[in-house]
Design an enzyme around this catalytic site. Structure first.
Site, PDB file in Angstrom:
ATOM      1  N   CYS A 127      -6.659  -8.053   2.559  1.00  0.00           N
ATOM      2  CA  CYS A 127      -7.397  -7.908   2.787  1.00  0.00           C
ATOM      3  C   CYS A 127      -8.926  -8.719   3.162  1.00  0.00           C
ATOM      4  O   CYS A 127      -9.425  -8.597   4.467  1.00  0.00           O
ATOM      5  CB  CYS A 127      -7.609  -6.744   2.267  1.00  0.00           C
ATOM      6  SG  CYS A 127      -6.667  -5.238   2.387  1.00  0.00           S
TER       7      CYS A 127
ATOM      8  N   LYS B 245     -14.519   0.515   5.041  1.00  0.00           N
ATOM      9  CA  LYS B 245     -13.791  -0.312   3.704  1.00  0.00           C
ATOM     10  C   LYS B 245     -13.593  -1.265   3.838  1.00  0.00           C
ATOM     11  O   LYS B 245     -13.709  -2.169   3.366  1.00  0.00           O
ATOM     12  CB  LYS B 245     -12.249   0.556   4.908  1.00  0.00           C
ATOM     13  CG  LYS B 245     -10.912  -0.210   4.425  1.00  0.00           C
ATOM     14  CD  LYS B 245     -10.421  -0.514   3.344  1.00  0.00           C
ATOM     15  CE  LYS B 245      -9.790  -1.760   2.758  1.00  0.00           C
ATOM     16  NZ  LYS B 245      -8.143  -1.308   2.250  1.00  0.00           N
TER      17      LYS B 245
ATOM     18  N   GLN C 259     -10.054 -11.995   4.075  1.00  0.00           N
ATOM     19  CA  GLN C 259     -10.539 -12.650   4.783  1.00  0.00           C
ATOM     20  C   GLN C 259     -10.171 -11.897   6.192  1.00  0.00           C
ATOM     21  O   GLN C 259     -11.224 -11.867   7.490  1.00  0.00           O
ATOM     22  CB  GLN C 259      -9.107 -13.380   4.504  1.00  0.00           C
ATOM     23  CG  GLN C 259      -9.998 -15.105   6.389  1.00  0.00           C
ATOM     24  CD  GLN C 259      -9.156 -15.966   5.985  1.00  0.00           C
ATOM     25  OE1 GLN C 259      -9.912 -16.309   5.455  1.00  0.00           O
ATOM     26  NE2 GLN C 259      -8.492 -16.713   7.063  1.00  0.00           N
TER      27      GLN C 259
ATOM     28  N   ARG D  48     -28.792  -4.404 -11.079  1.00  0.00           N
ATOM     29  CA  ARG D  48     -28.674  -3.678 -10.053  1.00  0.00           C
ATOM     30  C   ARG D  48     -27.601  -4.902  -9.480  1.00  0.00           C
ATOM     31  O   ARG D  48     -27.087  -4.370  -7.830  1.00  0.00           O
ATOM     32  CB  ARG D  48     -29.890  -4.259  -9.830  1.00  0.00           C
ATOM     33  CG  ARG D  48     -31.215  -3.308  -9.889  1.00  0.00           C
ATOM     34  CD  ARG D  48     -32.480  -4.112  -9.911  1.00  0.00           C
ATOM     35  NE  ARG D  48     -32.960  -5.207  -9.840  1.00  0.00           N
ATOM     36  CZ  ARG D  48     -33.813  -6.193  -9.982  1.00  0.00           C
ATOM     37  NH1 ARG D  48     -34.471  -5.481  -9.555  1.00  0.00           N
ATOM     38  NH2 ARG D  48     -33.253  -7.003 -10.877  1.00  0.00           N
TER      39      ARG D  48
ATOM     40  N   VAL E 294       0.544  -1.159  -0.063  1.00  0.00           N
ATOM     41  CA  VAL E 294      -0.129   0.010   0.135  1.00  0.00           C
ATOM     42  C   VAL E 294       0.891   1.605  -0.090  1.00  0.00           C
ATOM     43  O   VAL E 294       0.856   2.329  -0.852  1.00  0.00           O
ATOM     44  CB  VAL E 294      -1.113   0.035   0.874  1.00  0.00           C
ATOM     45  CG1 VAL E 294      -1.438   1.325   1.126  1.00  0.00           C
ATOM     46  CG2 VAL E 294      -2.019  -1.343   0.490  1.00  0.00           C
TER      47      VAL E 294
ATOM     48  N   GLU F  37      -7.808   3.028   1.892  1.00  0.00           N
ATOM     49  CA  GLU F  37      -7.592   2.447   0.231  1.00  0.00           C
ATOM     50  C   GLU F  37      -7.952   1.709  -0.379  1.00  0.00           C
ATOM     51  O   GLU F  37      -8.554   0.646   0.257  1.00  0.00           O
ATOM     52  CB  GLU F  37      -5.545   2.459   0.779  1.00  0.00           C
ATOM     53  CG  GLU F  37      -4.599   2.200  -1.143  1.00  0.00           C
ATOM     54  CD  GLU F  37      -4.659   3.025  -1.254  1.00  0.00           C
ATOM     55  OE1 GLU F  37      -4.281   4.411  -0.848  1.00  0.00           O
ATOM     56  OE2 GLU F  37      -5.837   3.359  -2.381  1.00  0.00           O
ATOM     57  N   PHE F  38      -8.396   1.681  -1.281  1.00  0.00           N
ATOM     58  CA  PHE F  38      -9.673   0.872  -2.407  1.00  0.00           C
ATOM     59  C   PHE F  38      -8.424   0.605  -3.452  1.00  0.00           C
ATOM     60  O   PHE F  38      -9.769  -0.629  -4.014  1.00  0.00           O
ATOM     61  CB  PHE F  38     -10.637   1.541  -2.662  1.00  0.00           C
ATOM     62  CG  PHE F  38     -11.767   2.177  -1.514  1.00  0.00           C
ATOM     63  CD1 PHE F  38     -12.346   1.384  -0.832  1.00  0.00           C
ATOM     64  CD2 PHE F  38     -11.797   3.498  -1.298  1.00  0.00           C
ATOM     65  CE1 PHE F  38     -13.172   1.212   0.545  1.00  0.00           C
ATOM     66  CE2 PHE F  38     -12.414   3.181   0.077  1.00  0.00           C
ATOM     67  CZ  PHE F  38     -13.448   2.515   0.436  1.00  0.00           C
TER      68      PHE F  38
END
Ligand code: UDX
Ligand code: UDX
Length: 462
Positions: free
Chosen positions: A277, A221, A279, A261, A16, A166-167
């Site tokens: 991330c 997040k 789990q 949708r 990251v 952070e995505f």
């Protein structure tokens, strides 16, 4: 008034911190950015002249590093000095799931976040904005703030803590950072929020910047990752039903994804989700729900993880069954070890679990991955396979898929690396022992070519 940011320090030069700071340095050339890490070897790799040695592999990263490193982007172990100089500090240290003590197996281990906050408390000068970048349990910002405000040395120091999750997804980190769906900034001080927003406004449309309270930001997040992971468990659960009924998961996936949708992304079946991330964040959500006595909600999310492990066990079982119920002394080629394509990251990779189970069934594995090193695979197996010496004798790293197929009974495609789409299955087939099998857990193999080459073929969901 917002605080003008001239110097940034990022603690943590990982998957990251490294790419995020590289992109900020590239977009904001008048800001000096120092990425610091306690790991000397990692920093040496970030500073290596040979850019193929960077510790993180991400498409596009090398170019930015070669452009900005030594100009306004610096990597060092000078944690104290760079904290002291900074107007804004990003915390990008890792936060694994706790392995012992209260909350073991579920809660996140915050020891590194706490240690970093203590360093910041000690060495920062004047007004400092502290940005949480690591994925953290809800209300962590509050703890960070308490640490920052409690140090006796802090009389002249002012801290503002904001959350800026952070995505980015690995493998597409640079593109995600350069063109994010949204930027989320949570906090109490609107000035601090604006200081960070100003940085992003150098390249991100103002409509994409969302300002929230601290806890909404932190919880968003976890929730985003839980929803994404849930889609994968949902499609994987249906993949098994497709196999049982004669339906085809791709047809089902296409049909449901065209419903606006539902949407078409994140509906690829596979060997289950991996990565650092999903789990961890769901376990964290479960821990939080239990803490607030929301046990039904905790059970609901727990099922997403259970389906993920079940999918992996299910695949191993199919492999064993097709190979006449035993893997003793059989060679199996494993194509791909990273948790997804275009990254060298192996954290929680489905390959680890499936390989481990195949080894325990007696197989000898010939592993090929274009980016993962032998040391990294060794590290992952050491912590998992019960009998360590057994594990080390049971696999070899090969330098091409062709080598990894020699005298093997089966190939298991574990990661969707592009090169696996263009494999010459004639060559592979001629290298293998008969009857030979291909198990495609990612549905990327040219199935017709493989079958025409005399291989038996299994893929997930059909
Ligand atoms: C990030 C997030 O921070 C984590 O919360 C998220 O869930 C996954 O992504 P990531 O960058 O992927 O972590 O972790 P990693 O690649 O392990 O990098 C973290 C770095 O922080 C390591 O290089 C480690 O040496 C460094 N570190 C850790 C410090 O510099 N100081 C510390 O006290 C602890
Ligand atoms: C994820 C989130 O996407 C990102 O926003 C967050 O910041 C960190 O966690 P990452 O783990 O890097 O990113 O990769 P992602 O693309 O989300 O893939 C996670 C796992 O899901 C991989 O193992 C991938 O192969 C798997 N996956 C993804 C599927 O099995 N099917 C899909 O349709 C999509």
């Amino acid at each position: 008034m917002e605080h003008e940011i001239k110097k940034i320090c990022c603690i943590g030069a990982g998957y990251v911190g490294g790419p995020t700071m590289a992109v900020i340095a590239n977009k904001c050339t008048d800001i000096e950015i120092n990425v610091v890490d306690i790991n000397k070897d990692k920093i040496a790799l970030w500073n290596s002249n040979d850019l193929s040695k960077l510790p993180v592999f991400e498409p596009g990263l090398k170019d930015i590093i070669s452009k900005r490193r030594g100009i306004n982007l610096f990597f060092s172990t000078l944690v104290e000095e760079k904290i002291a100089e900074a107007d804004m500090i990003f915390l990008s240290v890792n936060t694994p799931t706790k392995i012992q003590g209260i909350g073991a197996g579920k809660a996140q281990d915050l020891k590194w976040i706490e240690a970093s906050a203590r360093e910041v408390a000690k060495f920062a000068k004047g007004t400092t904005i502290v940005v949480e970048k690591s994925t953290l349990p809800v209300k962590t910002a509050e703890s960070i703030k308490k640490i920052l405000d409690s140090s006796e040395t802090n009389q002249d120091k002012i801290f503002h803590v904001i959350s800026n999750p952070e995505f980015l997804a690995e493998g597409t980190a640079i593109a995600d950072l350069e063109n994010p769906d949204r930027i989320l900034i949570g906090g109490e001080s609107s000035d601090a929020i604006e200081s960070l927003a100003q940085i992003y406004l150098n390249w991100v449309d103002s409509k994409k910047i969302i300002r929230t309270n601290l806890w909404s930001s932190e919880l968003s997040k976890l929730t985003a990752n839980a929803f994404l992971a849930q889609r994968i468990s949902s499609i994987n659960s249906i993949s098994a039903l497709c196999e049982a009924t004669g339906a085809n998961i791709h047809e089902v996936s296409l049909a449901i994804g065209m419903d606006k949708r539902i949407g078409s992304k994140f509906l690829n079946p596979g060997p289950g989700f991996g990565g650092s991330c999903f789990q961890k964040d769901i376990l964290n959500l479960i821990y939080l729900c239990n803490f607030y006595n929301l046990n039904e909600v905790a059970d609901y999310w727990e099922q997403v993880i259970k389906i993920n492990s079940w999918q992996q066990k299910r695949i191993t079982k199919i492999i064993v069954e097709k190979l006449f119920g035993t893997l003793t002394n059989k060679k199996i080629g494993i194509f791909g070890f990273s948790f997804k394509a275009n990254t060298n990251d192996t954290r929680e990779s489905p390959s680890i679990h499936i390989c481990k189970d195949l080894i325990e069934e007696g197989a000898k594995l010939l592993i090929y991955d274009p980016k993962v090193s032998k040391e990294q695979i060794d590290y992952e197996f050491r912590s998992l396979v019960k009998n360590e010496s057994k594990a080390s004798g049971c696999w070899e790293l090969k330098s091409s898929p062709y080598e990894a197929s020699e005298n093997s009974d089966a190939i298991v495609v574990m990661t969707e690396w592009k090169e696996f789409k263009n494999i010459d299955w004639h060559i592979i087939s001629s290298n293998m022992r008969r009857p030979s099998w291909v198990f495609d857990t990612r549905n990327i193999v040219d199935k017709e070519f493989a079958i025409k080459s005399g291989l038996n073929f299994w893929e997930v969901g059909s």
